[in-house]
Design an enzyme around this catalytic site. Structure first.
Site, PDB file in Angstrom:
ATOM      1  N   ARG A 259       0.872  -1.183   0.000  1.00 53.89           N
ATOM      2  CA  ARG A 259       0.000   0.000   0.000  1.00 53.89           C
ATOM      3  C   ARG A 259       0.901   1.223   0.000  1.00 53.89           C
ATOM      4  O   ARG A 259       1.533   1.533   0.996  1.00 53.89           O
ATOM      5  CB  ARG A 259      -0.856  -0.050   1.275  1.00 53.89           C
ATOM      6  CG  ARG A 259      -2.057   0.869   1.287  1.00 53.89           C
ATOM      7  CD  ARG A 259      -2.617   0.985   2.702  1.00 53.89           C
ATOM      8  NE  ARG A 259      -1.700   1.761   3.531  1.00 53.89           N
ATOM      9  CZ  ARG A 259      -1.729   1.804   4.866  1.00 53.89           C
ATOM     10  NH1 ARG A 259      -2.620   1.119   5.540  1.00 53.89           N
ATOM     11  NH2 ARG A 259      -0.857   2.538   5.540  1.00 53.89           N
ATOM     12  N   HIS A 263      -3.658   4.662   4.910  1.00 56.32           N
ATOM     13  CA  HIS A 263      -4.906   3.901   4.861  1.00 56.32           C
ATOM     14  C   HIS A 263      -5.950   4.648   4.024  1.00 56.32           C
ATOM     15  O   HIS A 263      -6.640   4.063   3.198  1.00 56.32           O
ATOM     16  CB  HIS A 263      -5.419   3.688   6.288  1.00 56.32           C
ATOM     17  CG  HIS A 263      -6.785   3.107   6.330  1.00 56.32           C
ATOM     18  ND1 HIS A 263      -7.045   1.819   5.921  1.00 56.32           N
ATOM     19  CD2 HIS A 263      -7.981   3.651   6.691  1.00 56.32           C
ATOM     20  CE1 HIS A 263      -8.348   1.592   6.037  1.00 56.32           C
ATOM     21  NE2 HIS A 263      -8.927   2.676   6.494  1.00 56.32           N
ATOM     22  N   TYR A 271       4.259   6.276   9.698  1.00 59.32           N
ATOM     23  CA  TYR A 271       4.738   5.102  10.461  1.00 59.32           C
ATOM     24  C   TYR A 271       5.430   4.070   9.556  1.00 59.32           C
ATOM     25  O   TYR A 271       5.971   3.092  10.025  1.00 59.32           O
ATOM     26  CB  TYR A 271       3.547   4.435  11.191  1.00 59.32           C
ATOM     27  CG  TYR A 271       2.326   4.276  10.304  1.00 59.32           C
ATOM     28  CD1 TYR A 271       2.200   3.210   9.427  1.00 59.32           C
ATOM     29  CD2 TYR A 271       1.312   5.244  10.302  1.00 59.32           C
ATOM     30  CE1 TYR A 271       1.102   3.089   8.583  1.00 59.32           C
ATOM     31  CE2 TYR A 271       0.214   5.138   9.472  1.00 59.32           C
ATOM     32  CZ  TYR A 271       0.118   4.058   8.611  1.00 59.32           C
ATOM     33  OH  TYR A 271      -0.952   3.932   7.760  1.00 59.32           O
TER      34      TYR A 271
HETATM   35  C1  LIG Z   1     -14.505  -5.802  11.442  1.00 56.91           C
HETATM   36  C2  LIG Z   1     -13.819  -4.499  11.199  1.00 56.91           C
HETATM   37  N1  LIG Z   1     -12.887  -4.075  12.073  1.00 56.91           N
HETATM   38  C3  LIG Z   1     -12.270  -2.882  11.878  1.00 56.91           C
HETATM   39  C4  LIG Z   1     -12.602  -2.101  10.808  1.00 56.91           C
HETATM   40  C5  LIG Z   1     -11.911  -0.734  10.585  1.00 56.91           C
HETATM   41  N2  LIG Z   1     -10.985  -0.856   9.475  1.00 56.91           N
HETATM   42  C6  LIG Z   1     -11.355  -0.542   8.212  1.00 56.91           C
HETATM   43  S1  LIG Z   1     -10.153  -0.838   7.114  1.00 56.91           S
HETATM   44  C7  LIG Z   1      -9.082  -1.365   8.323  1.00 56.91           C
HETATM   45  C8  LIG Z   1      -7.713  -1.842   7.960  1.00 56.91           C
HETATM   46  C9  LIG Z   1      -7.799  -2.961   6.997  1.00 56.91           C
HETATM   47  O1  LIG Z   1      -6.554  -3.473   6.735  1.00 56.91           O
HETATM   48  P1  LIG Z   1      -6.382  -4.637   5.684  1.00 56.91           P
HETATM   49  O2  LIG Z   1      -7.439  -5.669   5.866  1.00 56.91           O
HETATM   50  O3  LIG Z   1      -4.984  -5.101   5.770  1.00 56.91           O
HETATM   51  O4  LIG Z   1      -6.688  -3.947   4.288  1.00 56.91           O
HETATM   52  P2  LIG Z   1      -5.944  -2.708   3.603  1.00 56.91           P
HETATM   53  O5  LIG Z   1      -6.573  -1.465   4.160  1.00 56.91           O
HETATM   54  O6  LIG Z   1      -4.506  -2.825   3.902  1.00 56.91           O
HETATM   55  O7  LIG Z   1      -6.259  -2.850   2.169  1.00 56.91           O
HETATM   56  C10 LIG Z   1      -9.687  -1.303   9.563  1.00 56.91           C
HETATM   57  C11 LIG Z   1      -9.033  -1.710  10.828  1.00 56.91           C
HETATM   58  C12 LIG Z   1     -13.609  -2.573   9.926  1.00 56.91           C
HETATM   59  N3  LIG Z   1     -13.992  -1.885   8.864  1.00 56.91           N
HETATM   60  N4  LIG Z   1     -14.190  -3.787  10.138  1.00 56.91           N
END
Ligand SMILES: Cc1ncc(C[n+]2csc(CCOP(=O)(O)OP(=O)(O)O)c2C)c(N)n1
Length: 340
Positions: A259, A263, A271
């Site tokens: 990525r 986010h 970080y």
């Molecule tokens: C069940 C749940 N927990 C927390 C979140 C908040 N949240 C949204 S995206 C995210 C990070 C996701 O990381 P990853 O699955 O590695 O995907 P990336 O963003 O790296 O594509 C979080 C913690 C959520 N949407 N759903």
């Protein structure tokens, strides 16, 4: 960045060898077009966000274009996808035009949610696209359910969804994938291991270096692919989709990628160590594919420039459309919320 245990044990296919199927010049060009479109749309989203034009957040997928585009390109029209926030490239491949994204981000009536969602959480059932479900992991059982429906209706289609390394820790990942496995459903899961879940590095999400080893626990094939190599992603997905269509059940594909931004646009990713960013910058999926296209003489520099200029015009027109579109009326707020 040492070679992983799984790759050493040969469980997986970390470096897919030669592309097993020949793509035509038109197809190779389309892959390039969609990756450029994905990045140009993301850049415009980022810029509009910084101009304060959106009411909500903005999610882009810089660095992950090859994973979304290559996998969606391996599907047929009747197949269903369940995209997440890094998969706008896949949604573009399925035919959703950029102006729909921008109208949605701007909360306009002409956007797919008619102003109800302020970013990319929209689907398009005409194009067999489920809307992203914010709760991570949920699209796995949802898409496994779609795959079961295909089986029951004897339709030769496949359901595919993506999950991040963070989302892979959620219970739905296990329930959905195990269900798809025991039922041998026509289902493909692409785990985008992009280094971070928000600010949490992958090493704090899982003690296994390669998520793909989990496939063995479900009794299904698992493959690792270089997620920044669009042809490798296309190839590995095509094989998984063919297995699924033949009734051989699901595949877990782990795409190693990165990525390249935070986010979301509010997150400067301070970080992330600079050396990690530099490492992946050299593996930029678009720059690498350009090198391939030039080396193999599929396209010349002027062809690449022409595609970039066509895309730039397309994005300008999309922005004009979105900005000139009306906002929804207050009395329309409840329309389209419930099934009628
Ligand atoms: C069940 C749940 N927990 C927390 C979140 C908040 N949240 C949204 S995206 C995210 C990070 C996701 O990381 P990853 O699955 O590695 O995907 P990336 O963003 O790296 O594509 C979080 C913690 C959520 N949407 N759903």
């Amino acid at each position: 960045m040492a070679e992983s245990t799984a790759a050493k044990k040969n469980i997986t296919n970390r470096k897919p060898k030669v592309l097993k199927r020949k793509l035509s010049k038109k197809q190779l060009t389309e892959l390039y077009y969609y990756m450029i479109l994905n990045r140009a749309l993301d850049d415009r989203i980022s810029s509009l966000y910084k101009q304060g034009k959106f009411h909500g957040g903005a999610f882009v997928s810089r660095g992950q274009e090859a994973t979304s585009v290559g996998s969606a390109y391996a599907l047929e029209k009747g197949d269903v996808i369940g995209p997440m926030i890094r998969n706008s490239g896949a949604v573009l491949v399925r035919g959703v035009p950029p102006h729909e994204f921008l109208a949605n981000y701007l909360g306009k009536k002409t956007g797919p949610t008619h102003g109800k969602d302020g970013n990319s959480h929209f689907g398009d059932l005409k194009r067999n696209i489920f809307a992203p479900v914010s709760m991570l992991g949920v699209l796995i059982p949802v898409c496994a359910g779609a795959a079961l429906a295909f089986r029951i209706k004897k339709e030769p289609n496949v359901a595919l969804t993506w999950i991040g390394d963070g989302g892979a820790s959620i219970g739905d990942f296990h329930e959905g994938l195990n269900f798809a496995a025991v039922m041998k459903l026509p289902f493909v899961l692409i785990l985008e291991n992009n280094g971070y879940a928000y600010s949490t590095p992958t090493s704090k999400q899982s003690l296994v270096e390669d998520f793909v080893v989990r496939a063995q626990g479900y009794g299904i094939p698992g493959e690792i692919v270089d997620g920044n190599d669009v042809l490798a992603v296309y190839d590995v997905t095509k094989r998984a989709v063919e297995r699924a269509r033949k009734g051989e059940g699901p595949t877990l594909i782990e795409a190693k990628t990165f990525r390249m931004k935070g986010h979301a646009e509010h997150d400067d990713a301070s970080y992330v160590p600079k050396k990690t960013i530099d490492y992946w910058q050299k593996r930029d999926p678009i720059a690498n594919y350009e090198k391939y296209l030039l080396k193999e003489k599929v396209l010349a520099k002027k062809d690449l420039a022409e595609i970039q200029s066509t895309v730039a015009k397309e994005i300008d027109a999309a922005q004009t459309f979105a900005e000139e579109s009306p906002l929804p009326l207050a009395e329309e707020a409840e329309q389209g919320v419930y099934a009628s």
